[in-house]
Structure formats: C-alpha cells, structure tokens
Enzyme design. Structure first.
Site, PDB file in Angstrom:
ATOM      1  N   PRO A 105      -1.307  20.789 -13.103  1.00  0.00           N
ATOM      2  CA  PRO A 105      -2.544  21.132 -12.388  1.00  0.00           C
ATOM      3  C   PRO A 105      -3.763  20.957 -13.296  1.00  0.00           C
ATOM      4  CG  PRO A 105      -0.851  22.799 -12.016  1.00  0.00           C
ATOM      5  CD  PRO A 105      -0.327  21.892 -13.083  1.00  0.00           C
TER       6      PRO A 105
ATOM      7  N   PHE B  15       2.780  17.993  -8.050  1.00  0.00           N
ATOM      8  CA  PHE B  15       3.012  16.685  -7.422  1.00  0.00           C
ATOM      9  C   PHE B  15       4.342  16.087  -7.868  1.00  0.00           C
ATOM     10  CE2 PHE B  15      -1.803  16.534  -8.213  1.00  0.00           C
ATOM     11  CZ  PHE B  15      -2.085  17.259  -7.060  1.00  0.00           C
TER      12      PHE B  15
ATOM     13  N   GLN C  96      -6.588  -2.441  11.244  1.00  0.00           N
ATOM     14  CA  GLN C  96      -7.715  -2.968  12.032  1.00  0.00           C
ATOM     15  C   GLN C  96      -7.247  -3.995  13.053  1.00  0.00           C
ATOM     16  OE1 GLN C  96     -10.652  -1.634  11.496  1.00  0.00           O
ATOM     17  NE2 GLN C  96     -11.873  -2.827  12.951  1.00  0.00           N
ATOM     18  N   LEU C  97      -6.335  -4.843  12.674  1.00  0.00           N
ATOM     19  CA  LEU C  97      -5.843  -5.873  13.585  1.00  0.00           C
ATOM     20  C   LEU C  97      -5.011  -5.282  14.725  1.00  0.00           C
ATOM     21  CD1 LEU C  97      -4.919  -8.613  10.973  1.00  0.00           C
ATOM     22  CD2 LEU C  97      -6.587  -8.867  12.823  1.00  0.00           C
TER      23      LEU C  97
ATOM     24  N   GLN D 107     -10.994 -16.882  15.045  1.00  0.00           N
ATOM     25  CA  GLN D 107     -11.244 -17.390  13.697  1.00  0.00           C
ATOM     26  C   GLN D 107     -11.345 -16.277  12.657  1.00  0.00           C
ATOM     27  OE1 GLN D 107     -15.098 -19.108  12.308  1.00  0.00           O
ATOM     28  NE2 GLN D 107     -13.910 -21.014  12.105  1.00  0.00           N
TER      29      GLN D 107
ATOM     30  N   GLN E 273       7.892   0.378 -17.334  1.00  0.00           N
ATOM     31  CA  GLN E 273       8.897   0.171 -16.287  1.00  0.00           C
ATOM     32  C   GLN E 273       8.516   0.925 -15.025  1.00  0.00           C
ATOM     33  OE1 GLN E 273      13.159  -0.040 -17.168  1.00  0.00           O
ATOM     34  NE2 GLN E 273      13.502   1.592 -15.671  1.00  0.00           N
ATOM     35  N   GLU E 274       8.009   2.148 -15.180  1.00  0.00           N
ATOM     36  CA  GLU E 274       7.589   2.919 -14.010  1.00  0.00           C
ATOM     37  C   GLU E 274       6.482   2.189 -13.257  1.00  0.00           C
ATOM     38  OE1 GLU E 274       5.782   7.343 -12.836  1.00  0.00           O
ATOM     39  OE2 GLU E 274       6.560   6.954 -14.849  1.00  0.00           O
TER      40      GLU E 274
END
Length: 381
Positions: A130, A158, A338-339, A281, A243-244
C-alpha cells in the site's frame, strides 16, 4: 509477411492448452466471475495436463521444459479467452516458478514443488505494498530474526491469487537502512500464525482472478522458509522481472489479437445504411492501423521471446516489450469497443469484458511510465 517461432512440439502442446480452455475453463467461466475465484478443480486439471509445472524438474513432478516458448503457448491460449485466467495461472506457473525452482534447496523443493506442479498448492507473490506501487527498493514490510526464525510485519496489496494461495513468496526488509541491499525473500504458508488476508478486492475487470490484501502481524516464519540468501531479495527480483514483463507482452498481444479477430468478423456482418460497417473508409483505415500495429508489435515481442530462450533478453528489451504491447493492446481494445457501438458497451459483450480486463496491463509488472524510465536511463538521459 508472417512467421512462427514455434515448432511442431509447441503446436501439439497448443492444442492441449486450447482444449483445456474450451472444455474445462469456458463452460465454468461465468461462475468464476460471479464468485471472483477460480475453482480449485480447474487448477488440478491444469496440473494434470502439465500446464503448471513446465519448468519444474521431472523428479518433482514437472515437465522440466528448458524452452520458455511452451510457457508462451500457455499464456497465449489463456489470454485469447480471458486475461484474468491468464493472470492467475501465469502468476503461478511463470512468475512464482523461477523463485521456487531456482532459489530453493533440495528440502524446499521436495516440500513445495510436487504440489506446485499438480495444482494442489496454489501460489502468489507479495511485492506490491500500500502506497509503494512500483518502488520495490523501499519496501516497508519487515522481517526480524528471532531464535525461532523470523517475525514478519507489514502488508501487501493487489496480490493475484492472494485470497486463497497456499504459498506466498514475500519480499521483506531484513536490514533497516540498507535500501535495496536489505531485502530478503520468504515463503509464507497458509495457516502461518500472524498471517491474515483481507476480503477479495473488487476490481474493474478480471473478476475471475482473485486479488487480495495480505497482512502480517508478527507472522512466524520458520528459518527453513527463507528463500535464497538473506539480503539478496532485491537482486533476485530484478533478475526475474524481465521474464515477468515478457509474460505480460505475450499475453497482451494474444488478447488484443483475439479481440481484433472477433471485431473483424463483426464489422463484416453488421450493416448500417445497408452496407457492412467495416467497408466505411474510416473504419477500414482503423482496422488497417490496428492490424499493422499488432503485427509490428508481435514481431518485436517474438524477437524478445527468442532472446529469452537463448538467455539474452535484457531488462531494457523487456521494458520496451511490456509498455508498447500494453499500449497497442489498449488502443486496439478501445477501437474495437467503438466499432461495436452500443453493443461494445454491454458487459455481456466479449469486447467490453476485454476492454475492462485489459486496462490494468499498463499498470502492473511496473507501470508504463516506469518502463519508459528504464528505457530512458539506458539512453544516458
């Protein structure tokens, strides 16, 4: 122009992983998200297929695979379906694995690696604190040596797999005032006196991947749970972070590629004003931009994978791969939402789920800003 860095053995293994996702993970995915936890049965199934112990020596129940491309295959196939699934399993089989395989003595290997490979022991790694974020050199969690081992005090946050991990690799300060040189690593086991977990954190995305805070209040860690040498924890972490970060890059692009492929199918079938929306387009140009960005990023990341297999991947190369793949991934996911229009904003839409899940890729394993700092320092700036 296209190429593959994978041989027939990798592709055979890919079919195994894909079958695992389709038959075991996908049918139960909604439940994992609802309970914010992946069932232990799935871990055991993954272990039985050899997905968890790829780099564990055979004598401890692993696959003893010297080739990291097998791990990349696992990450790609999991990420194509779910970033959260890839995160949970990737932390275990690829992030924690090097610590438990490289830094343990024979007794520790015998205690932990068989269960690690089988899925009976789920693992996590406790670095982030934290208020600390990416600043690993200034850890506040402490470990004080006593006659019975160590007393661990502090908190981590986390932590992926944190709410149910059986083993947690924890970084703690063992020498006050020595900055990075005073950090050591410990394996904290479930049930350790003084070790407690907070409730599962309510994340924006990746609901199926359990994430928690961990608390240590005079947690009693026996001397045989020190990992590697005292005072070398920061060095061990720095050695394994490339590697991570490569793990993140491979996962980011596999996830983005799957969402882009689904979006291409969608824009060919979805019509507006009597015309497939992909033929407009502006949309066609967006799709061209995304496809190009993905191909270019994938080429660089593939070069990094081959460098890593050869033992030549540098921290700077990994930083470039991590931040750029995260940027490309998030750009693609946002454009794909969005599409899809309004449908792309619905939680039940795969593209919406990927959009929510993917945002964290610019934060974890070192933020994109930290990655740019690493690259900039290498330029002598």
């Amino acid at each position: 122009m296209s190429r593959t860095i994978y041989g027939p053995d990798h592709q055979d293994f890919r079919r195994t992983v894909r079958g695992f996702v389709e038959t075991e993970a996908q049918p139960n995915y909604a439940r994992y998200c609802e309970q914010r936890l992946i069932d232990r049965d799935l871990w055991l199934k993954a272990g039985s297929l050899g997905l968890l112990g790829l780099h564990v020596p055979e004598r401890y129940g692993g696959g003893d695979a010297a080739d990291w491309r097998f791990t990349a295959v696992v990450l790609e196939e999991l990420s194509r379906f779910s970033s959260g699934l890839s995160s949970s399993f990737g932390i275990h089989c690829d992030i924690v694995a090097p610590y438990l395989c490289d830094l343990t003595d024979d007794g520790q290997k015998t205690r932990w690696l068989p269960g690690f490979a089988s899925g009976e022991l789920i693992t996590a790694i406790g670095m982030t604190e934290p208020g600390g974020g990416s600043d690993l050199a200034n850890l506040r969690t402490t470990a004080r040596k006593t006659g019975d081992g160590w007393l661990l005090n502090g908190a981590k946050t986390f932590i992926t797999n944190g709410s149910r991990a059986d083993l947690v690799v924890v970084a703690a300060r063992t020498a006050p005032g020595r900055a990075s040189r005073g950090i050591s690593l410990f394996v904290v086991e479930a049930g350790t006196p003084g070790f407690a977990r907070g409730t599962k954190l309510d994340k924006v995305g990746q609901a199926e991947s359990d994430t928690a805070e961990l608390f240590f209040d005079d947690a009693v860690v026996p001397p045989e749970n020190l990992l590697g040498e005292e005072g070398r924890g920061f060095v061990y972490m720095m050695q394994r972070l490339p590697q991570e970060r490569l793990n993140c890059a491979v996962s980011n692009l596999a996830n983005a590629g799957a969402v882009l492929a689904e979006t291409l199918r969608y824009v060919k079938s979805r019509k507006a004003f009597g015309t497939p929306i992909g033929s407009f387009q502006h949309n066609r140009f967006k799709l061209a931009e995304m496809t190009t960005a993905l191909d270019v990023a994938r080429s660089y990341v593939q070069d990094c994978v081959l460098a890593h297999v050869a033992g030549e991947l540098t921290a700077v190369q990994a930083a470039k791969a991590k931040w750029w793949s995260a940027q490309v991934q998030n750009d693609i996911l946002d454009n794909c939402v969005q599409l899809h229009g309004g449908y792309g904003y619905m939680r039940e839409s795969p593209v919406a789920r990927a959009w929510l899940d993917g945002r964290v890729s610019k934060i974890w394993a070192g933020t994109n800003e930290i990655m740019k700092e690493i690259i900039g320092r290498d330029l002598g700036i």
